[in-house]
Design a protein around this motif. Sequence first.
Motif, PDB file in Angstrom:
ATOM      1  N   LEU A  60       0.843  -1.216   0.000  1.00 47.52           N
ATOM      2  CA  LEU A  60       0.000   0.000   0.000  1.00 47.52           C
ATOM      3  C   LEU A  60       0.867   1.250   0.000  1.00 47.52           C
ATOM      4  O   LEU A  60       0.631   2.192  -0.752  1.00 47.52           O
ATOM      5  CB  LEU A  60      -0.864   0.031   1.274  1.00 47.52           C
ATOM      6  N   PHE A  61       1.860   1.236   0.865  1.00 41.75           N
ATOM      7  CA  PHE A  61       2.729   2.409   1.022  1.00 41.75           C
ATOM      8  C   PHE A  61       3.469   2.703  -0.277  1.00 41.75           C
ATOM      9  O   PHE A  61       3.475   3.829  -0.766  1.00 41.75           O
ATOM     10  CB  PHE A  61       3.708   2.161   2.173  1.00 41.75           C
ATOM     11  N   THR A  62       4.048   1.661  -0.844  1.00 41.64           N
ATOM     12  CA  THR A  62       4.808   1.849  -2.081  1.00 41.64           C
ATOM     13  C   THR A  62       3.903   2.317  -3.212  1.00 41.64           C
ATOM     14  O   THR A  62       4.239   3.215  -3.970  1.00 41.64           O
ATOM     15  CB  THR A  62       5.467   0.511  -2.493  1.00 41.64           C
ATOM     16  N   ARG A  63       2.738   1.710  -3.269  1.00 41.01           N
ATOM     17  CA  ARG A  63       1.853   1.990  -4.393  1.00 41.01           C
ATOM     18  C   ARG A  63       1.214   3.368  -4.269  1.00 41.01           C
ATOM     19  O   ARG A  63       0.994   4.054  -5.253  1.00 41.01           O
ATOM     20  CB  ARG A  63       0.780   0.908  -4.464  1.00 41.01           C
ATOM     21  N   MET A  64       0.913   3.767  -3.047  1.00 44.27           N
ATOM     22  CA  MET A  64       0.035   4.930  -2.890  1.00 44.27           C
ATOM     23  C   MET A  64       0.672   6.180  -2.310  1.00 44.27           C
ATOM     24  O   MET A  64       0.047   7.236  -2.320  1.00 44.27           O
ATOM     25  CB  MET A  64      -1.174   4.552  -2.020  1.00 44.27           C
ATOM     26  N   GLU A  65       1.890   6.093  -1.793  1.00 46.89           N
ATOM     27  CA  GLU A  65       2.420   7.248  -1.066  1.00 46.89           C
ATOM     28  C   GLU A  65       2.438   8.506  -1.943  1.00 46.89           C
ATOM     29  O   GLU A  65       1.955   9.562  -1.554  1.00 46.89           O
ATOM     30  CB  GLU A  65       3.823   6.973  -0.533  1.00 46.89           C
ATOM     31  N   ARG A  66       2.987   8.366  -3.150  1.00 52.30           N
ATOM     32  CA  ARG A  66       3.091   9.547  -3.999  1.00 52.30           C
ATOM     33  C   ARG A  66       1.723  10.011  -4.486  1.00 52.30           C
ATOM     34  O   ARG A  66       1.488  11.198  -4.660  1.00 52.30           O
ATOM     35  CB  ARG A  66       4.049   9.284  -5.156  1.00 52.30           C
ATOM     36  N   SER A  67       0.832   9.051  -4.710  1.00 50.87           N
ATOM     37  CA  SER A  67      -0.525   9.432  -5.118  1.00 50.87           C
ATOM     38  C   SER A  67      -1.208  10.225  -4.021  1.00 50.87           C
ATOM     39  O   SER A  67      -1.849  11.245  -4.273  1.00 50.87           O
ATOM     40  CB  SER A  67      -1.368   8.199  -5.428  1.00 50.87           C
ATOM     41  N   VAL A  68      -1.082   9.734  -2.794  1.00 45.77           N
ATOM     42  CA  VAL A  68      -1.747  10.402  -1.675  1.00 45.77           C
ATOM     43  C   VAL A  68      -1.154  11.802  -1.493  1.00 45.77           C
ATOM     44  O   VAL A  68      -1.883  12.776  -1.286  1.00 45.77           O
ATOM     45  CB  VAL A  68      -1.618   9.557  -0.380  1.00 45.77           C
ATOM     46  N   TYR A  69       0.165  11.891  -1.621  1.00 47.98           N
ATOM     47  CA  TYR A  69       0.788  13.212  -1.517  1.00 47.98           C
ATOM     48  C   TYR A  69       0.284  14.131  -2.640  1.00 47.98           C
ATOM     49  O   TYR A  69      -0.075  15.283  -2.417  1.00 47.98           O
ATOM     50  CB  TYR A  69       2.316  13.098  -1.575  1.00 47.98           C
ATOM     51  N   GLY A  70       0.237  13.600  -3.844  1.00 49.31           N
ATOM     52  CA  GLY A  70      -0.237  14.403  -4.976  1.00 49.31           C
ATOM     53  C   GLY A  70      -1.681  14.856  -4.777  1.00 49.31           C
ATOM     54  O   GLY A  70      -2.057  15.977  -5.118  1.00 49.31           O
ATOM     55  N   TYR A  71      -2.473  13.959  -4.217  1.00 48.65           N
ATOM     56  CA  TYR A  71      -3.878  14.276  -3.930  1.00 48.65           C
ATOM     57  C   TYR A  71      -3.966  15.397  -2.895  1.00 48.65           C
ATOM     58  O   TYR A  71      -4.686  16.383  -3.074  1.00 48.65           O
ATOM     59  CB  TYR A  71      -4.563  13.002  -3.429  1.00 48.65           C
ATOM     60  N   LEU A  72      -3.197  15.249  -1.815  1.00 43.94           N
ATOM     61  CA  LEU A  72      -3.270  16.251  -0.745  1.00 43.94           C
ATOM     62  C   LEU A  72      -2.682  17.587  -1.196  1.00 43.94           C
ATOM     63  O   LEU A  72      -3.151  18.653  -0.787  1.00 43.94           O
ATOM     64  CB  LEU A  72      -2.552  15.730   0.509  1.00 43.94           C
ATOM     65  N   TRP A  73      -1.687  17.527  -2.055  1.00 46.37           N
ATOM     66  CA  TRP A  73      -1.149  18.769  -2.623  1.00 46.37           C
ATOM     67  C   TRP A  73      -2.226  19.469  -3.448  1.00 46.37           C
ATOM     68  O   TRP A  73      -2.445  20.668  -3.356  1.00 46.37           O
ATOM     69  CB  TRP A  73       0.087  18.471  -3.469  1.00 46.37           C
ATOM     70  N   ARG A  74      -2.941  18.694  -4.240  1.00 42.80           N
ATOM     71  CA  ARG A  74      -4.008  19.292  -5.042  1.00 42.80           C
ATOM     72  C   ARG A  74      -5.107  19.857  -4.142  1.00 42.80           C
ATOM     73  O   ARG A  74      -5.660  20.912  -4.407  1.00 42.80           O
ATOM     74  CB  ARG A  74      -4.586  18.250  -5.995  1.00 42.80           C
ATOM     75  N   MET A  75      -5.401  19.126  -3.068  1.00 43.34           N
ATOM     76  CA  MET A  75      -6.483  19.543  -2.171  1.00 43.34           C
ATOM     77  C   MET A  75      -6.134  20.791  -1.375  1.00 43.34           C
ATOM     78  O   MET A  75      -6.998  21.607  -1.075  1.00 43.34           O
ATOM     79  CB  MET A  75      -6.802  18.415  -1.173  1.00 43.34           C
ATOM     80  N   LEU A  76      -4.864  20.923  -0.982  1.00 43.58           N
ATOM     81  CA  LEU A  76      -4.500  21.941  -0.001  1.00 43.58           C
ATOM     82  C   LEU A  76      -3.562  23.004  -0.540  1.00 43.58           C
ATOM     83  O   LEU A  76      -3.498  24.121  -0.015  1.00 43.58           O
ATOM     84  CB  LEU A  76      -3.855  21.279   1.227  1.00 43.58           C
ATOM     85  N   GLY A  77      -2.778  22.664  -1.567  1.00 43.13           N
ATOM     86  CA  GLY A  77      -1.860  23.658  -2.123  1.00 43.13           C
ATOM     87  C   GLY A  77      -0.737  24.033  -1.178  1.00 43.13           C
ATOM     88  O   GLY A  77      -0.177  25.115  -1.283  1.00 43.13           O
ATOM     89  N   ASP A  78      -0.402  23.160  -0.247  1.00 44.82           N
ATOM     90  CA  ASP A  78       0.674  23.460   0.694  1.00 44.82           C
ATOM     91  C   ASP A  78       1.549  22.214   0.837  1.00 44.82           C
ATOM     92  O   ASP A  78       1.075  21.163   1.263  1.00 44.82           O
ATOM     93  CB  ASP A  78       0.085  23.872   2.049  1.00 44.82           C
ATOM     94  N   GLN A  79       2.821  22.359   0.469  1.00 44.23           N
ATOM     95  CA  GLN A  79       3.711  21.202   0.436  1.00 44.23           C
ATOM     96  C   GLN A  79       3.849  20.538   1.799  1.00 44.23           C
ATOM     97  O   GLN A  79       3.768  19.331   1.929  1.00 44.23           O
ATOM     98  CB  GLN A  79       5.118  21.633   0.004  1.00 44.23           C
TER      99      GLN A  79
END
Lengths: 204, 422
Positions: free
Chosen positions: A48-67
């Motif tokens: 899960l971690f390997t597959r999703m970490e960057r996706s989740v980060y990309g999602y949260l970046w899109r949602m919040l606009g704060d690195q």
Amino acid sequence: MAWRGAGGGRLLGLLRSAARLSLFDAMPNTSPRARAGAQAPDALFDALFTRMERSVYGYLWRMLGDQQTAADLTQETFLRAWRHIATISGYERPDTWVWRVATNLALNERRRLATWRMQPLDGDAEGLAASDPAMRVAVHDQVHATLLALPAQLRAALTLREVYGLSFAEVGQALDISPANARVTLSRAREQFRQRYQRTEGVR
Amino acid sequence: MSDEPLMGCALGLRADDLSAWRDGALDAAAKARLDAHIGGCSACRARLAEYDAIALGLRAIPTPAPIHGFGRNPRRAGAAPTGRPTPARRSPIGRRQALGGLGAIAAVALLLFAFTQVFGRLGVQPPSADKTATSTALATATATATATALPTLPTTTIAAGACGKYFPSIAKLTPANGLVVTQYSGLGNLAYPTVQIPSSQPLAPMLEPTIASPEYWAANTTPIVNPGLREGGGGYVLGVCNPSSQAHTISAVQVTIASMAPFTDQLGSWEPCSGVYYPVGGNVSGGCGGGDVQDEYMHAAFAADAPVGASITATQTGANVNSSDIGNVVNLGPLPVTLKPGQAMTIEVGVTEPSVAGYYTYSFALTVDGANTGTVAYSLMSLLAPPAHVWTGAACKTPAMLALIAKEPTPTARTAYICPAS
């Protein structure tokens, strides 16, 4: 968890998160089922971690606009996933659980900021990010700016569907709304995005 | 609004119906009804095309790497799988130690930066992404990992007045000798980027790379490929504003190759403007056009073998004689231009790229009041390479390609193909 911000927000946050944890365990389409050959928790989590970490980060970046916040909440999402790995490993779609946690954290982050600064939730025309220089949003992208100006739930639905390929039913699970509601939410999100984008295009 | 019928749709469909159709949320009967209708309805297709554009735009949002790199796998970091939740947020120092010192951070950050350029920027592929495209993306990531990591530029927040009325308040602004500078739009204002088609793709018709064909998603997960780089419709646009209380004069723009990683694969590319082929109806869509209006048009022509660090003072190729995008100053004429307090302008810089195929990033500097500002903006990384194979919709109309398409599953009104033209 530590909720930064004022006391009222902290209490609400704790109550909400407690309520949410019990909801996770009862998610209809991710109900525990005995699966032959289910992965060991360690292996499942690493996958899960390997597959999703960057996706989740990309999602949260899109949602919040704060690195920094996106990175923190990504870490928090997987910390929670690891803590609940025994439960998650029984789910048919552990990914949906992860999306749901990330979504809740993102929506809560917005609520926390809103409570803290006593601003309206999902400020309409400008959006919270735009009206709040303290968020240090380093967004110079018109598409991202338009996305950030959408109400948070619409933003989450549209991003999960169009960027991360969740089905509308999975979007419903991630947002804790019915499939029928997810369908309407996606439609609203697209229409609001179009209209806002067309309005802001002239700004450039 | 989404509950009103679309203008010009004979069936009186609403945006809601099209959204649900796109999301696969309709029952079989409703879906069949829309399938039969949409191909022949320009209003519906126009709206669906906008939805496609939104999807592509959202995927293309540039995503910076986390400031302290990605986190550590909490399982390996020794977190307990059960038990009392403990606050674990905001621990960059802990993460640094976990990674083993600053040197390791730099190395990891560089690699992650490159990965983020490829995967993060366009979002990670959905699980159904096909393997060939994934391997191409991986090759791309490996190649870009060797590109130089670019320093972070200083940024500033602008007041709502003055420059704030010209740049959205969320714009990232770089201070520049009394002025502030921003770069517009997700693609750095580049026009007509192409979609990279994996080199392993058979030279046969393939489904149009859109959300409707998720197995080809991964074709979109590469850096911007061969965008238009000519000023007047495809250059890098710098917004410059004067928030100070005195006038400042801009006399030159300098463009430098900030980073480059060679590209050694064979490039297949499809420019969406060149259209797609619809088997139902036998039409080819396509066509893009129009330019943009900026105050200054500049061009930097690099030598065919220009290396990283090569720097060129852009030459003036035009100046706007119509109303400016920015709105407050018109007909500035060519550089040098003096901006009074509160005034703003836009400068579009086109580039003639070197002929060595690779992933390029450019940096931009201005000369303000006679002094060089240093870098005020970086372009997004672009893959610039002559395509070995160009894919278009029109190429599907050759007898050989039509014969292959005929063997494909029965198309719906929205099925669209692209084919290799060379």
